[in-house]
Design an enzyme around this catalytic site. Sequence first.
Site, PDB file in Angstrom:
ATOM      1  N   LYS A  15      22.043  -5.400 -19.744  1.00 41.72           N
ATOM      2  CA  LYS A  15      22.947  -5.226 -18.602  1.00 41.72           C
ATOM      3  C   LYS A  15      22.292  -5.561 -17.270  1.00 41.72           C
ATOM      4  O   LYS A  15      22.878  -6.244 -16.447  1.00 41.72           O
ATOM      5  CB  LYS A  15      23.426  -3.765 -18.490  1.00 41.72           C
ATOM      6  CG  LYS A  15      24.367  -3.307 -19.565  1.00 41.72           C
ATOM      7  CD  LYS A  15      24.975  -1.954 -19.196  1.00 41.72           C
ATOM      8  CE  LYS A  15      23.965  -0.860 -18.907  1.00 41.72           C
ATOM      9  NZ  LYS A  15      23.105  -0.502 -20.059  1.00 41.72           N
ATOM     10  N   ARG A  90      29.088   6.511 -16.569  1.00 43.21           N
ATOM     11  CA  ARG A  90      28.541   6.709 -17.912  1.00 43.21           C
ATOM     12  C   ARG A  90      29.143   7.928 -18.595  1.00 43.21           C
ATOM     13  O   ARG A  90      28.833   8.185 -19.747  1.00 43.21           O
ATOM     14  CB  ARG A  90      27.027   6.929 -17.820  1.00 43.21           C
ATOM     15  CG  ARG A  90      26.179   5.690 -18.120  1.00 43.21           C
ATOM     16  CD  ARG A  90      24.750   6.057 -17.740  1.00 43.21           C
ATOM     17  NE  ARG A  90      23.755   5.394 -18.513  1.00 43.21           N
ATOM     18  CZ  ARG A  90      22.902   4.489 -18.006  1.00 43.21           C
ATOM     19  NH1 ARG A  90      22.989   4.111 -16.756  1.00 43.21           N
ATOM     20  NH2 ARG A  90      21.965   3.969 -18.754  1.00 43.21           N
ATOM     21  N   ARG A 129      10.076  -4.100 -24.310  1.00 45.69           N
ATOM     22  CA  ARG A 129      10.055  -3.926 -22.864  1.00 45.69           C
ATOM     23  C   ARG A 129       9.065  -2.823 -22.469  1.00 45.69           C
ATOM     24  O   ARG A 129       8.392  -2.906 -21.443  1.00 45.69           O
ATOM     25  CB  ARG A 129      11.459  -3.570 -22.369  1.00 45.69           C
ATOM     26  CG  ARG A 129      11.588  -3.555 -20.874  1.00 45.69           C
ATOM     27  CD  ARG A 129      13.016  -3.362 -20.438  1.00 45.69           C
ATOM     28  NE  ARG A 129      13.445  -1.979 -20.563  1.00 45.69           N
ATOM     29  CZ  ARG A 129      14.679  -1.561 -20.317  1.00 45.69           C
ATOM     30  NH1 ARG A 129      15.616  -2.437 -19.982  1.00 45.69           N
ATOM     31  NH2 ARG A 129      15.005  -0.305 -20.435  1.00 45.69           N
ATOM     32  N   ARG A 135       7.625   1.570 -19.018  1.00 42.91           N
ATOM     33  CA  ARG A 135       8.561   2.584 -18.528  1.00 42.91           C
ATOM     34  C   ARG A 135       8.413   3.875 -19.324  1.00 42.91           C
ATOM     35  O   ARG A 135       8.345   3.860 -20.540  1.00 42.91           O
ATOM     36  CB  ARG A 135      10.007   2.070 -18.651  1.00 42.91           C
ATOM     37  CG  ARG A 135      10.513   1.456 -17.376  1.00 42.91           C
ATOM     38  CD  ARG A 135      11.883   0.855 -17.542  1.00 42.91           C
ATOM     39  NE  ARG A 135      12.910   1.820 -17.936  1.00 42.91           N
ATOM     40  CZ  ARG A 135      14.210   1.556 -17.878  1.00 42.91           C
ATOM     41  NH1 ARG A 135      14.625   0.377 -17.427  1.00 42.91           N
ATOM     42  NH2 ARG A 135      15.079   2.442 -18.270  1.00 42.91           N
ATOM     43  N   ARG A 146      18.249   8.156 -25.955  1.00 39.13           N
ATOM     44  CA  ARG A 146      19.118   7.465 -24.989  1.00 39.13           C
ATOM     45  C   ARG A 146      20.306   6.827 -25.699  1.00 39.13           C
ATOM     46  O   ARG A 146      21.424   6.820 -25.186  1.00 39.13           O
ATOM     47  CB  ARG A 146      18.314   6.416 -24.209  1.00 39.13           C
ATOM     48  CG  ARG A 146      17.420   7.069 -23.151  1.00 39.13           C
ATOM     49  CD  ARG A 146      16.370   6.123 -22.635  1.00 39.13           C
ATOM     50  NE  ARG A 146      16.927   5.008 -21.905  1.00 39.13           N
ATOM     51  CZ  ARG A 146      16.317   3.827 -21.783  1.00 39.13           C
ATOM     52  NH1 ARG A 146      15.144   3.622 -22.353  1.00 39.13           N
ATOM     53  NH2 ARG A 146      16.877   2.881 -21.105  1.00 39.13           N
TER      54      ARG A 146
HETATM   55  P1  AMP Z   1      19.267   2.568 -16.886  1.00 39.29           P
HETATM   56  O1  AMP Z   1      18.216   1.795 -16.198  1.00 39.29           O
HETATM   57  O2  AMP Z   1      20.652   2.182 -16.460  1.00 39.29           O
HETATM   58  O3  AMP Z   1      19.125   2.589 -18.376  1.00 39.29           O
HETATM   59  O4  AMP Z   1      19.096   4.092 -16.410  1.00 39.29           O
HETATM   60  C1  AMP Z   1      17.889   4.782 -16.624  1.00 39.29           C
HETATM   61  C2  AMP Z   1      18.136   6.292 -16.600  1.00 39.29           C
HETATM   62  O5  AMP Z   1      18.673   6.692 -15.338  1.00 39.29           O
HETATM   63  C3  AMP Z   1      19.139   6.795 -17.628  1.00 39.29           C
HETATM   64  O6  AMP Z   1      18.570   6.980 -18.898  1.00 39.29           O
HETATM   65  C4  AMP Z   1      19.559   8.103 -16.973  1.00 39.29           C
HETATM   66  O7  AMP Z   1      18.582   9.100 -17.120  1.00 39.29           O
HETATM   67  C5  AMP Z   1      19.620   7.717 -15.509  1.00 39.29           C
HETATM   68  N1  AMP Z   1      20.965   7.202 -15.145  1.00 39.29           N
HETATM   69  C6  AMP Z   1      21.282   5.951 -14.760  1.00 39.29           C
HETATM   70  N2  AMP Z   1      22.594   5.843 -14.512  1.00 39.29           N
HETATM   71  C7  AMP Z   1      23.131   7.067 -14.753  1.00 39.29           C
HETATM   72  C8  AMP Z   1      24.448   7.598 -14.706  1.00 39.29           C
HETATM   73  N3  AMP Z   1      25.491   6.841 -14.352  1.00 39.29           N
HETATM   74  N4  AMP Z   1      24.612   8.902 -15.010  1.00 39.29           N
HETATM   75  C9  AMP Z   1      23.572   9.685 -15.350  1.00 39.29           C
HETATM   76  N5  AMP Z   1      22.316   9.245 -15.447  1.00 39.29           N
HETATM   77  C10 AMP Z   1      22.084   7.947 -15.152  1.00 39.29           C
END
Ligand code: AMP
Length: 193
Positions: A15, A90, A129, A135, A146
Amino acid sequence: MSARLILLGPPGAGKGTQAVRIAEKLNIPAISTGDIFRANVAERTELGQTAQRYMDAGEYVPDEVTNAMVADRISWEDAANGFLLDGYPRTAPQVEELDKMLTNAGKSLDLVIELTADTEEVVQRLLGRAQEQGRADDTESVIRRRLEVYEDQTQPLVDIYTDRGLLIKVDGLGEIEEVTTRLLAALDEKLGK
Ligand code: AMP
């Protein structure tokens, strides 16, 4: 022309990479909640400190925190003509909150794109990654968590947006360029852009 878009999909579906490419083409900002959280963690802000413990465990940051952050970000001038949301909403309450934000601004969503990917494939991608970027949330057990949280809390959004007639699915497998081409073709077909 304006476009208000959401990019949905499991962690590891690509994404983030695709959001940046598509947003650039459409001349709108790509807004990634994950990136905003990570920037806050790096800068050790209060928001970052709150978010970090959830992120490190593979859990979602609480809705109130996330919603407030997005409400602020989409009010910026650069998002006046549209945006591509990457990683938000989400959860069902986030969907409702976004609806309110848009309604209050007299705006509406144009399209929700689900970037699909096979679970084992995304686990492998995320492990790769993790080695490259280090990370904290890319260890195998956190990755599995996740994906579980995604299934539980985010997968239902596909039905919500399908019922509204807003959802399209795009296959996220393949080379980056190939997937971008697919996404742009789908956008062109749906929105004429
Ligand atoms: P991502 O890079 O989009 O995978 O986001 C990394 C982490 O940030 C996720 O695993 C969540 O802990 C947090 N996060 C990102 N977007 C959201 C969201 N819309 N709601 C809640 N937590 C989020």
